[in-house]
Design a protein around this motif. Structure first.
Motif, mmCIF file in Angstrom:
data_model
loop_
_atom_site.group_PDB
_atom_site.id
_atom_site.type_symbol
_atom_site.label_atom_id
_atom_site.label_comp_id
_atom_site.label_asym_id
_atom_site.label_seq_id
_atom_site.Cartn_x
_atom_site.Cartn_y
_atom_site.Cartn_z
ATOM 1 N N THR A 156 5.280 -8.799 3.161
ATOM 2 C CA THR A 156 5.736 -8.140 1.938
ATOM 3 C C THR A 156 4.605 -8.024 0.923
ATOM 4 N N ILE A 197 1.327 -8.152 1.327
ATOM 5 C CA ILE A 197 0.264 -7.229 1.744
ATOM 6 C C ILE A 197 0.749 -5.780 1.666
ATOM 7 N N SER A 198 1.973 -5.539 2.117
ATOM 8 C CA SER A 198 2.517 -4.177 2.050
ATOM 9 C C SER A 198 2.488 -3.657 0.620
ATOM 10 N N LEU A 199 2.964 -4.484 -0.296
ATOM 11 C CA LEU A 199 3.071 -4.030 -1.676
ATOM 12 C C LEU A 199 1.703 -3.840 -2.327
ATOM 13 N N VAL A 217 -1.176 -3.033 -0.646
ATOM 14 C CA VAL A 217 -2.005 -2.018 0.009
ATOM 15 C C VAL A 217 -1.379 -0.635 -0.011
ATOM 16 N N PHE A 218 -0.087 -0.568 0.278
ATOM 17 C CA PHE A 218 0.495 0.761 0.500
ATOM 18 C C PHE A 218 0.299 1.760 -0.637
ATOM 19 N N PRO A 219 0.493 1.340 -1.893
ATOM 20 C CA PRO A 219 0.335 2.331 -2.961
ATOM 21 C C PRO A 219 -0.983 3.081 -2.909
#
Lengths: 202, 202
Positions: free
Chosen positions: B154, B156-158, B160-162
DNA sequence: AATTATTTTAACCATATGGTTAATTTACTA
DNA sequence: TAGTAAATTAACCATATGGTTAAAATAATT
């Protein structure tokens, strides 16, 4: 010999596979032709150039990926939790069937951001529809425009990133165990909904 | 004339820029040479081939990006919240200064997942260290191995993704307003910590 | 069946591209 | 300062690559 319609489909199928696997710059017209089982010149006969062929695939891909979000999110028949569950579930499942799509889209769109506008228009994702979502969604959530954006970005991040980060995540956290990673993705569907809902309530 | 050391640095600087912008298949040796202000043959004099040069950049990039996570997360001097805050803040700030890194890494690593193992070893990110993190972190969080993984993915996703989704997100949610998007990223730093912490408590 | 239009291919073409080589320039050393 | 080693370049080379063309094969039309 095969009918024209079939040939065109063959080409598109092959182009889709190759472009999504290798990207625009990595793909080779010869490879697409081989995979379609035809002569390279036929590619140019049906689609004038590599770029043109690529654009068809890119638009098609966007059309498959993007419209689901607004269509689902603003459906007044469902509670927001239901909408969200349906979206997250459908989205992750869709990507599971097409795991290379996200990396493909991310790469090509970062490589050529100016294409976004035209591609979005092609798939009927115009300024009006965007505005509609931007207005309806905060109302449904009972949140400000800013908070709503945070929820959306969070949901999309959590749905998409695991797929593009898969090789690294698998190595770091899953001892390269494919099965374990697939199971994780499956459980994630419910988890993502919970995380998003908790953002709304607090 | 310029000293050897400087030339090598010039080449690496140029290669870094070009490879990260265009990727392995999109980059051209000539472009790297031009940007380094030297003759193309010098590239091969210093680094035997395009692949070799690319590998140097890829390893270097991984070395910059990855070690921060375990080093920070298992530091016993800090509370977990402090570790997390420091990590998220540092990570997002780092990417803000290098916004093309994530898309670059994602693309190349999906294109060639088998490289991960060797690259990780090169930067001293071996099985032992990975195992260490996998064991220490759950203890610190007082969570199961599985729950810990969810928190990590969660976070890392939050983070990196943006960045990789920026072109799309900007169009859909920020009316293509760069400033608004930058502000959003700034606020996100605190937000991501909150989301992660709330996962731990519940 | 003869003619015309469409689809498909083999053979090319021009250029881009990674890489090499031999000569030139610069730096170092005795 | 002469001579040697290292760095740099201009000119090439072989191949890959997107694209074209003219002819052959197939389908459609009369």
């Amino acid at each position: 010999m095969v009918k024209a319609q079939d040939t065109e489909t063959q080409i598109l199928d092959a182009a889709r596979r190759v472009f999504i696997r290798k990207g625009l710059s990595g793909a080779r017209m010869q490879e697409i032709a081989d995979e379609a089982g035809i002569n390279k010149a036929l590619l140019h006969y049906y689609f004038r150039s590599k770029e043109k062929l690529f654009d068809v695939i890119l638009r098609e891909t966007f059309a498959k990926i993007f419209p689901s979000l607004p269509d689902l999110m603003i459906n007044p028949q469902l509670t927001f939790r239901e909408s969200l569950t349906k979206f997250v579930d459908g989205y992750i499942t869709a990507i599971q069937h097409n795991p290379f799509l996200p990396a493909f889209v991310i790469n090509e769109i970062n490589q050529n951001p100016d294409k976004i506008a035209q591609v979005f228009e092609t798939i009927g994702f115009d300024g009006a529809k965007i505005k509609q979502v931007q207005e309806v969604l905060p109302q449904r959530l009972g949140l400000s425009k800013e908070k709503t954006r945070e929820v959306i970005v969070t949901v999309i991040s959590l749905c998409v990133f695991p797929f593009v980060g898969k090789p690294v995540l698998k190595t770091l956290l899953f001892d390269n165990d494919d099965k374990a990673f697939e199971d994780f993705l499956e459980e994630r569907k419910a988890r993502v909904v919970e995380i998003a809902m908790s953002m709304i309530q607090s």
